[in-house]
Design a protein around this motif. Structure first.
Motif, PDB file in Angstrom:
ATOM      1  N   ARG B  75      73.986  96.454 114.873  1.00  7.66           N
ATOM      2  CA  ARG B  75      74.725  95.655 115.865  1.00  7.66           C
ATOM      3  C   ARG B  75      75.127  94.304 115.293  1.00  7.66           C
ATOM      4  NH1 ARG B  75      74.772  97.584 121.331  1.00  7.66           N
ATOM      5  NH2 ARG B  75      73.536  99.495 121.541  1.00  7.66           N
ATOM      6  N   ARG B  76      74.243  93.731 114.477  1.00  8.44           N
ATOM      7  CA  ARG B  76      74.577  92.445 113.863  1.00  8.44           C
ATOM      8  C   ARG B  76      75.664  92.647 112.808  1.00  8.44           C
ATOM      9  NH1 ARG B  76      69.407  90.013 112.150  1.00  8.44           N
ATOM     10  NH2 ARG B  76      69.107  89.594 114.357  1.00  8.44           N
ATOM     11  N   GLY B  77      75.526  93.723 112.060  1.00  7.98           N
ATOM     12  CA  GLY B  77      76.499  94.000 110.997  1.00  7.98           C
ATOM     13  C   GLY B  77      77.901  94.264 111.528  1.00  7.98           C
ATOM     14  N   LEU B  78      77.986  94.716 112.770  1.00 10.68           N
ATOM     15  CA  LEU B  78      79.296  94.990 113.360  1.00 10.68           C
ATOM     16  C   LEU B  78      79.746  93.879 114.296  1.00 10.68           C
ATOM     17  CD1 LEU B  78      78.910  98.785 114.239  1.00 10.68           C
ATOM     18  CD2 LEU B  78      80.063  97.776 112.264  1.00 10.68           C
ATOM     19  N   SER B  79      79.037  92.747 114.268  1.00 12.14           N
ATOM     20  CA  SER B  79      79.340  91.704 115.254  1.00 12.14           C
ATOM     21  C   SER B  79      80.715  91.084 115.032  1.00 12.14           C
ATOM     22  CB  SER B  79      78.271  90.610 115.230  1.00 12.14           C
ATOM     23  OG  SER B  79      78.256  89.993 113.959  1.00 12.14           O
ATOM     24  N   GLY B  80      81.301  91.309 113.873  1.00 15.63           N
ATOM     25  CA  GLY B  80      82.643  90.775 113.626  1.00 15.63           C
ATOM     26  C   GLY B  80      83.749  91.698 114.069  1.00 15.63           C
ATOM     27  N   ASN B  81      83.397  92.847 114.634  1.00  7.93           N
ATOM     28  CA  ASN B  81      84.412  93.787 115.098  1.00  7.93           C
ATOM     29  C   ASN B  81      84.270  93.982 116.602  1.00  7.93           C
ATOM     30  OD1 ASN B  81      83.704  94.665 112.116  1.00  7.93           O
ATOM     31  ND2 ASN B  81      85.775  95.389 112.551  1.00  7.93           N
ATOM     32  N   ILE B  82      85.334  93.745 117.317  1.00 12.28           N
ATOM     33  CA  ILE B  82      85.281  93.893 118.768  1.00 12.28           C
ATOM     34  C   ILE B  82      85.799  95.266 119.161  1.00 12.28           C
ATOM     35  CG2 ILE B  82      86.052  92.975 120.984  1.00 12.28           C
ATOM     36  CD1 ILE B  82      86.612  90.337 119.629  1.00 12.28           C
TER      37      ILE B  82
END
Lengths: 776, 109
Positions: B75-82
């Motif tokens: 979840r943190r690793g994908l936090s830059g993708n909405i």
């Protein structure tokens, strides 16, 4: 209904995915045509101003600029964007380009067409507009004061007043042991699809054909509304929606750009593309959810709900853009919800203010209406010292009471409300969490449990829409065509923006024809290929109506196949069995024809029975007689940090009921996605206007949509209560997920902070808001 | 760009000179989906598809750095993708599944 289901209820992998995974999706902005020009829109920087003069001469002279138009240039051709539902006795239609006045920041004022987007945007800055700013009507109270009016020919700023009532609310309140009175407010927020709006138009002067690509929830309404305005017959207009990157009701509306770009393409004889950026989207695509209430609930000491009164104060924004007032009506109509609340008085007042027009964001007002009632129930339960779950179970409409007519006149078709709630409570581990909450409180930790029971109108057909003043029907068409090779093409009027219709509708067809969905291709969103739809994609009609139409058309194909097979097999139709895509004679399974073989016979046409035409296809334009009500229960466990007031959702359970489920994984995806948006609305999202009517939240830095780390894991369970209203028993599913979180999460936060005496009446519940509400 | 996720809109083309660029279009070789792409389909991690290329490429980088991420790390690793459609749950599942497949196949870079 059949008891064995081969393809309904299967989580078939999506056919859409391959192209989307490989970067081969065709969103409107992906399409380029030779000689294409680019449009940019000049938007008002003032919330309320008179336009004294517009000078486009400098912009026109810039190299690369081909055309610049203002409202005056299109007078008499494109005046206003056609509406779908009119205000009863006022007109606030949205101008295609502002004329004389602007009424919200973001309102389109001029369009530049140039050889590329860079030139077009630079040219925007060279358009000189002389504005005379007017006082801003920036709130409901400003609008009521009416010292400044948005529309000179109105006596005030009130767009509409309405009343819904039933039973005897005064008597109910007199008989109450407890009356809870509160004011509530939901903030403005909105759908925020990842793909912003885009329009591409091409006019072929030699054939008179106009082709329009638009990122919208359907191609039909644009086609029939633009035809008379541009003087192009519908037969020469093709509208395609292509891949659409999310919509959520925001793209249900017709927008000025969808008329301006084709108009310019026709005028200039060159393809023109317009793609908005994120900031433009925030200031010109419709907003949702902003509602204020005064509400009261009357209850008996044992928790029986006697009645509800509510007043809705609603800011419609600056114009009626398609149906900007309609969600407010539904908000009031959903206040009684899934309960036996037979006495109610609900009044609504809609005013115009200098903000972006309001729109059909997922839930269409049911989110806010359900939220207010659930809040009142929670507060009443707490004051009576009763378990809020028990109060709900006591008042939910029981399984034997359907069809049930609510006190505002909505007829609920089917439902298992208490069972659905008990399913949610079991999945949550309600009793266990209550014990955990007590334990945690002793440690100084704030854990809370919240819940929401709601029902959700879906499957709007013509009769329901006509009664609501919608200037269109509610039907959905389908054509099922068996090809010569025995494979099947399904042409659907349903529009797709991520809901997976290419898969689910193939499943419906596969179920009827007894063939593998691999052999079925679904075509959608193209007016030249697909049968028509009234209302298009909206109101959660995809499964019940879209799927229903495919089922009926496929059944008609089967009937014809039986006739052709009977003739070929020299048997009576009554002696034939259609099973697993084959027709055989009862008792003689060696006398058999596959669907593919029947299709061959149908297209060869050398030996067809009397009265049967060649080919093997059938169509259906399906309508439904009434609204079908989906329902659900959401339950949330949260922990609120005692120092930062940050909320963490520890567990989130959804018990969903949309009747027959075609593809469980797709349905769960819709429910979770809706819930994510609902949680975003409770905890994070807000459209903030300053006192000058400037929208301050126009980027993702300011407007906080939930990220992966913000959301919990969802547990989704189902009750399945079919509806007789759809040929396949399916209700709608698209909106429900977004309705539950408002009450479930805000109720959980209030429950968690009971020791601090917080009563939740306003959203969003950001840490600083919680803090100031406690301190205040 | 050279196995690091970058935003193409924030990088001048000239800065990519000499680098190895991989985009979503290049992930499936010969029309065969990469395990990350397959996992996305298996897990129903796609609805409208608009965020999908970004999610897949971010997952590619994440799994390259951390072959066995837990849920929080994903979840943190994908936090830059909405994503606005899925609520992220199925995307997280997909990345977990993809990590497992890549480890089994020894394809972790």
């Amino acid at each position: 209904m059949e008891t064995t289901r081969n393809w309904i209820g299967i989580s078939l992998k999506r056919k859409e995915d391959f192209r989307l995974l490989t970067g081969q999706g065709k969103y409107t902005a992906d399409i380029s045509l030779p000689g294409m020009l680019h449009a940019a829109v000049l938007r008002s920087p003032f919330a309320h101003a008179e336009i004294r003069e517009i000078d486009v001469s400098k912009a026109r002279q810039r190299e690369g600029v081909v055309e610049v138009i203002t409202g005056e240039d299109i007078r008499g051709v494109l005046d206003v964007v056609p509406t779908l539902v009119d205000l009863p006795d006022r007109k606030a239609d949205h101008p295609c380009l502002a004329r004389g006045k602007v009424r919200y920041v973001g309102e389109p004022v001029a369009v530049v067409v140039a050889t590329d987007r860079y030139v077009a945007e630079d040219a925007l800055e060279e358009i000189v507009v002389e504005y005379e700013p007017l006082k801003v009507v920036g709130s409901f109270d400003d609008a009521i004061k009416a010292d400044v009016r948005l529309f000179e020919d109105w006596p005030d700023n009130v767009a509409w007043r309405w009343v819904l009532k039933g039973g005897n609310v005064e008597e109910a309140f007199r008989a109450a042991d407890l009356v809870v009175r509160e004011t509530f407010e939901v903030q403005r927020h909105t759908g925020v699809p990842m793909e912003t709006r885009a329009v591409l138009a091409n006019y072929e002067w030699a054939t008179g054909e106009l082709t329009i690509w638009t990122s919208s929830q359907g191609p039909y309404r644009l086609r029939y509304t633009i035809a008379p305005l541009l003087g192009v017959p519908e037969s020469k207009i093709r509208v395609i929606c292509g891949d659409v990157g999310g919509a959520f009701g925001i793209k249900f509306h017709l927008y000025p750009e969808e008329f301006l770009v084709p108009y310019l393409a026709k005028k200039l004889g060159r393809p023109i593309k317009w793609v908005e950026d994120r900031r433009e989207h925030f200031v010109s695509a419709v907003h949702g959810r902003g509602m204020e209430f005064e509400a009261q609930i009357a209850v008996k000491r044992d928790g029986t709900i006697l009645g509800i009164k509510a007043k809705l104060f609603f800011e419609m924004g600056a114009y009626n853009e398609t149906e900007s007032h309609a969600p407010a009506w539904l908000c009031t109509a959903t206040v009684p919800g899934p309960y036996r609340i037979d006495n109610c008085l609900i009044e609504g007042t809609a005013v115009v203010t200098n903000k972006v027009p309001f729109g059909a964001y997922r839930g269409f007002g049911a989110n806010e209406g359900n939220w207010v009632r659930e809040r009142l129930i929670d507060i009443a339960a707490r004051e009576l010292g009763l378990d809020p779950a028990e109060v709900r179970l006591k008042n939910l409409i029981g399984p034997g009471e359907f069809p049930y007519t609510s006190s505002v006149g909505l007829v609920y078709d089917t439902g298992q409300y208490p069972e659905n709630m008990k399913l949610a409570m079991g999945a949550l581990g309600y009793d266990r969490w209550r014990k955990e909450q007590e334990r945690a409180r002793k440690e100084g930790r704030y854990i809370g449990i919240g819940m929401a029971c709601f029902n959700d109108p879906t499957l709007y057909g013509t009769r329901a829409l006509a009664a609501l003043g919608v200037k269109d029907g509610g039907y959905v068409g389908a054509r099922v065509q068996v090809e010569r090779d025995g494979k099947v093409t399904v042409y659907t009027a349903m529009s797709a923006q991520g809901q997976g219709q290419e898969t689910s509708l193939a499943q419906v067809c596969a179920e009827e024809l007894g063939i593998d969905p691999d052999r079925i291709t679904v075509v959608h969103d193209d007016t030249s290929m697909c049968p028509p739809s009234g209302y298009q994609s909206g109101g959660s009609r995809g499964a019940g109506l879209g799927g229903g139409a495919v089922a009926v058309a496929a059944r008609r194909v089967k009937e014809k196949a039986l006739k052709i097979a009977a003739h070929k097999l020299e048997a009576a139709e009554a002696d034939l069995v259609y099973e697993d895509g084959r027709v055989y004679v009862k008792g003689s399974p060696d006398r058999v024809l596959s669907l593919a073989e029947v299709a061959s016979l149908a297209y060869l046409a050398h030996d067809l029975p009397e009265g049967v035409e060649p080919g093997l296809e059938a169509a259906c334009i399906l309508d439904v007689s009434n609204i079908a009500f989906a329902n659900g229960t959401h339950m949330a466990v949260v922990e609120v940090d005692p120092e930062t007031f940050q909320t963490k959702i520890l567990k989130y359970v959804i018990a969903h009921d949309c009747g027959v489920v075609i593809n469980p994984a797709i349905v769960d995806g819709q429910v979770m996605g809706g819930a994510a948006q609902g949680i975003g609305g409770v905890l994070f999202e807000e459209l903030v206007y300053d006192e000058n009517g400037q929208l301050l939240t126009t980027t993702f830095t300011d407007y906080r949509v939930p990220r992966a780390g913000d959301l919990p894991e969802f547990t989704v369970t189902h009750t399945e209560t079919p509806t007789p209203l759809s040929p396949i028993g399916a209700k709608g599913t698209g909106e429900s997920g977004a309705i539950g979180p408002y009450a479930a999460v805000s109720g959980a936060i209030e429950d968690a902070l009971t020791p601090l005496g917080l009563r939740v009446t306003r959203l969003p519940l950001t840490p600083s808001r919680i803090y100031s509400q406690i301190k205040g | 760009l050279d196995r690091v996720a970058v935003k193409s809109c924030l990088m001048l083309a000239v800065q990519a000179d000499g680098a190895e660029l991989l985009t979503i279009e290049g992930l499936a070789e010969g029309g065969k989906l990469h395990p990350i792409q397959e996992a996305f389909q298996d897990s129903f991690a796609i609805q409208c598809g608009y965020c999908t290329p970004g999610m897949v490429m971010s997952a590619f980088e994440l799994l390259g750095r951390n072959p066995a991420p837990n849920e929080i790390e994903i979840r943190r690793g994908l936090s830059g993708n909405i994503c606005r459609c899925t609520g992220y749950q199925n995307i997280v599942r997909a990345v977990k599944q993809a990590g497992e497949v890549l480890r089994v196949r020894g394809e972790v870079s």
